[in-house]
Design a protein around this motif. Structure first.
Motif, PDB file in Angstrom:
ATOM      1  N   LEU A 140     -16.426 -16.168   8.669  1.00  0.00           N
ATOM      2  CA  LEU A 140     -16.787 -16.642  10.000  1.00  0.00           C
ATOM      3  C   LEU A 140     -15.559 -16.816  10.877  1.00  0.00           C
ATOM      4  O   LEU A 140     -14.470 -17.103  10.380  1.00  0.00           O
ATOM      5  CB  LEU A 140     -17.510 -17.990   9.894  1.00  0.00           C
ATOM      6  CG  LEU A 140     -18.803 -18.006   9.078  1.00  0.00           C
ATOM      7  CD1 LEU A 140     -19.153 -19.429   8.684  1.00  0.00           C
ATOM      8  CD2 LEU A 140     -19.926 -17.380   9.885  1.00  0.00           C
ATOM      9  N   LEU A 144     -23.943 -19.513  11.722  1.00  0.00           N
ATOM     10  CA  LEU A 144     -23.815 -19.497  13.184  1.00  0.00           C
ATOM     11  C   LEU A 144     -24.954 -20.282  13.836  1.00  0.00           C
ATOM     12  O   LEU A 144     -24.742 -20.981  14.827  1.00  0.00           O
ATOM     13  CB  LEU A 144     -23.804 -18.056  13.699  1.00  0.00           C
ATOM     14  CG  LEU A 144     -22.522 -17.265  13.384  1.00  0.00           C
ATOM     15  CD1 LEU A 144     -22.715 -15.801  13.718  1.00  0.00           C
ATOM     16  CD2 LEU A 144     -21.335 -17.826  14.160  1.00  0.00           C
ATOM     17  N   GLU A 146     -23.779 -15.200   7.387  1.00  0.00           N
ATOM     18  CA  GLU A 146     -23.106 -15.525   8.649  1.00  0.00           C
ATOM     19  C   GLU A 146     -24.107 -16.017   9.691  1.00  0.00           C
ATOM     20  O   GLU A 146     -23.833 -16.953  10.448  1.00  0.00           O
ATOM     21  CB  GLU A 146     -22.368 -14.297   9.176  1.00  0.00           C
ATOM     22  CG  GLU A 146     -21.167 -13.877   8.348  1.00  0.00           C
ATOM     23  CD  GLU A 146     -20.604 -12.554   8.844  1.00  0.00           C
ATOM     24  OE1 GLU A 146     -19.729 -12.591   9.727  1.00  0.00           O
ATOM     25  OE2 GLU A 146     -21.056 -11.493   8.365  1.00  0.00           O
ATOM     26  N   THR A 147     -25.281 -15.375   9.725  1.00  0.00           N
ATOM     27  CA  THR A 147     -26.309 -15.769  10.691  1.00  0.00           C
ATOM     28  C   THR A 147     -26.731 -17.222  10.475  1.00  0.00           C
ATOM     29  O   THR A 147     -26.860 -17.995  11.427  1.00  0.00           O
ATOM     30  CB  THR A 147     -27.539 -14.853  10.575  1.00  0.00           C
ATOM     31  OG1 THR A 147     -27.140 -13.496  10.780  1.00  0.00           O
ATOM     32  CG2 THR A 147     -28.592 -15.226  11.596  1.00  0.00           C
ATOM     33  N   GLU A 182     -25.219 -16.340  20.178  1.00  0.00           N
ATOM     34  CA  GLU A 182     -23.949 -17.045  20.005  1.00  0.00           C
ATOM     35  C   GLU A 182     -23.486 -17.563  21.369  1.00  0.00           C
ATOM     36  O   GLU A 182     -23.495 -16.839  22.346  1.00  0.00           O
ATOM     37  CB  GLU A 182     -22.905 -16.107  19.407  1.00  0.00           C
ATOM     38  CG  GLU A 182     -23.200 -15.719  17.955  1.00  0.00           C
ATOM     39  CD  GLU A 182     -22.123 -14.816  17.376  1.00  0.00           C
ATOM     40  OE1 GLU A 182     -20.929 -15.125  17.571  1.00  0.00           O
ATOM     41  OE2 GLU A 182     -22.483 -13.806  16.743  1.00  0.00           O
ATOM     42  N   ARG A 195     -23.557  -9.433  11.998  1.00  0.00           N
ATOM     43  CA  ARG A 195     -23.550 -10.663  11.223  1.00  0.00           C
ATOM     44  C   ARG A 195     -24.466 -10.515  10.014  1.00  0.00           C
ATOM     45  O   ARG A 195     -25.626 -10.128  10.159  1.00  0.00           O
ATOM     46  CB  ARG A 195     -24.037 -11.851  12.063  1.00  0.00           C
ATOM     47  CG  ARG A 195     -23.257 -12.098  13.355  1.00  0.00           C
ATOM     48  CD  ARG A 195     -21.813 -12.411  13.082  1.00  0.00           C
ATOM     49  NE  ARG A 195     -21.107 -12.845  14.304  1.00  0.00           N
ATOM     50  CZ  ARG A 195     -19.813 -13.019  14.388  1.00  0.00           C
ATOM     51  NH1 ARG A 195     -19.050 -12.758  13.323  1.00  0.00           N
ATOM     52  NH2 ARG A 195     -19.256 -13.433  15.509  1.00  0.00           N
ATOM     53  N   GLN A 210     -27.442  -7.857  14.611  1.00  0.00           N
ATOM     54  CA  GLN A 210     -26.477  -7.406  15.616  1.00  0.00           C
ATOM     55  C   GLN A 210     -27.199  -7.373  16.954  1.00  0.00           C
ATOM     56  O   GLN A 210     -28.181  -6.657  17.126  1.00  0.00           O
ATOM     57  CB  GLN A 210     -25.917  -6.023  15.271  1.00  0.00           C
ATOM     58  CG  GLN A 210     -24.790  -5.570  16.197  1.00  0.00           C
ATOM     59  CD  GLN A 210     -24.174  -4.253  15.743  1.00  0.00           C
ATOM     60  OE1 GLN A 210     -24.805  -3.469  15.032  1.00  0.00           O
ATOM     61  NE2 GLN A 210     -22.942  -4.012  16.140  1.00  0.00           N
TER      62      GLN A 210
END
Length: 372
Positions: A308, A258, A254-255, A210, A250, A242
């Motif tokens: 998110l 992102l 979510e991954t 990230e 995540r 993580q």
């Protein structure tokens, strides 16, 4: 099947290794020769400086052979009679697949195939009657050579998603694999070879984190290589991710988002590339339930955007051509994935051919006189 490894090292040493993917060089065209006033002769022009794409060349070899990184064209000969000889041109042999730019970022051109060449510094003019027989100096400047991998597919994923294991399973390549993040610190390319001898290249690129668009982690070093791949394979751990004990956990959904946001923030055009989502580690307990949950979330991703952070919600959610569950460690789903990869590239090539044919037909229609 063989692994092609991009053997690189970097001018600036960082904690993830010695990795060169760009060089800054000083180039200057050769000075012109003197003209001979008595006979009205013209001096020879100075030699030009060229960058030429060649096989088996790396930035490290250039740096080791030319540590000063200075390249100057030959001086034009003075006029002994009517015209002096032109100075020798200087050729800089460079890797295939580079972009050549000025210091300000303006692109001079690209070298994508062996033998491609770009003039980067023009030699000075020889002296003649219009210059009082005085020669001019060659152009001098700094240029940058920037390597961007060319591959059919690029593996996009956060650290420890299993990209290196996937490349091994898909292509019998042998990148370094370990159960800790950031195993991959330099690109690897595996070749998928099919029964009809069709070959497809897949690049395993260093893991994103990230904030990669801000050049955190390997940041821009990774993202720029994505630009030269035709399509993308997003790789996520079905159980989530993580990075560290103090980092947020995540989920797989979510991954995915992102990853999409990091690409979007770096260069939105990357999201126009066709993409397949590979859901890895399906051999883990509870994987089937997590896969069903992910598929449900991907059908209406906007309904789950509250999972998110506000600043990491993509403008547009990626519509994947396929969602493919696999286990790189057991081989589950790998043959199916290889088939889909082939189909996706063949489809893209077919669509491109149709577009070219349509353009030709339109041009022919414009050329044929219309009769009432």
């Amino acid at each position: 099947m063989q692994l092609e490894m991009v053997q690189l090292s970097r001018v600036v040493f960082r904690k993830y290794g010695n990795f060169i993917d760009n060089l800054r060089l000083y180039v200057r065209g050769g000075s012109g020769g003197m003209g001979l006033q008595r006979l009205g002769g013209k001096g020879g022009d100075g030699g030009d400086v060229w960058v030429v794409a060649a096989k088996d060349i790396t930035f490290k070899r250039i740096k080791d052979k030319f540590p000063q990184k200075r390249f100057i064209g030959g001086v034009g000969a003075n006029s002994k009679a009517l015209k002096g000889a032109k100075g020798d041109s200087k050729e800089i042999l460079a890797p295939i697949g580079i972009t050549v730019t000025f210091d300000d970022g303006k692109i001079i051109g690209h070298l994508n195939t062996e033998g491609d060449r770009l003039m980067v510094a023009k030699g000075g003019r020889g002296g003649c009657m219009y210059s009082a027989f005085q020669p001019s100096r060659g152009k001098a400047k700094h240029i940058r050579l920037d390597l961007k991998l060319i591959a059919d597919f690029g593996l996009v994923g956060f650290p420890n998603a299993g990209k290196s294991s996937l490349l091994t399973a898909m292509s019998n390549a042998t990148p370094e694999i370990a159960s800790y993040p950031f195993t991959t610190v330099r690109p690897h390319i595996g070749k998928l070879i099919y029964k009809d001898y069709k070959q497809i290249s897949v690049a395993d690129l260093p893991g994103l984190i990230e904030g990669a668009h801000l050049n955190k982690g390997m940041g821009h070093m990774f993202l720029k290589h994505v630009e030269r791949t035709k399509q993308l394979l997003y790789v996520v751990d079905v159980c989530g991710f993580q990075l560290a004990s103090n980092a947020p956990f995540r989920s797989a959904f979510e991954t995915v988002q992102l990853l999409t946001k990091e690409l979007e923030l770096y260069k939105e055009e990357l999201l126009l590339k066709p993409a397949i989502l590979v859901v890895n580690k399906m051999d883990l307990p509870g994987a089937e339930d997590k896969l069903l949950e992910l598929k449900e979330q991907l059908q209406k991703p906007e309904d789950f955007s509250d999972l998110l952070p506000d600043d990491m919600i993509p403008k547009n959610f990626t519509a994947f051509k396929q969602v493919v569950p696999i286990s790189a460690s057991t081989g589950f789903g790998i043959d199916h994935l290889n088939s889909l990869v082939r189909e996706s590239l063949d489809e893209e090539a077919e669509n491109a051919n149709k577009a070219v044919h349509e353009e030709i037909l339109q041009e022919l229609r414009h050329q044929v006189p219309q009769h009432s």
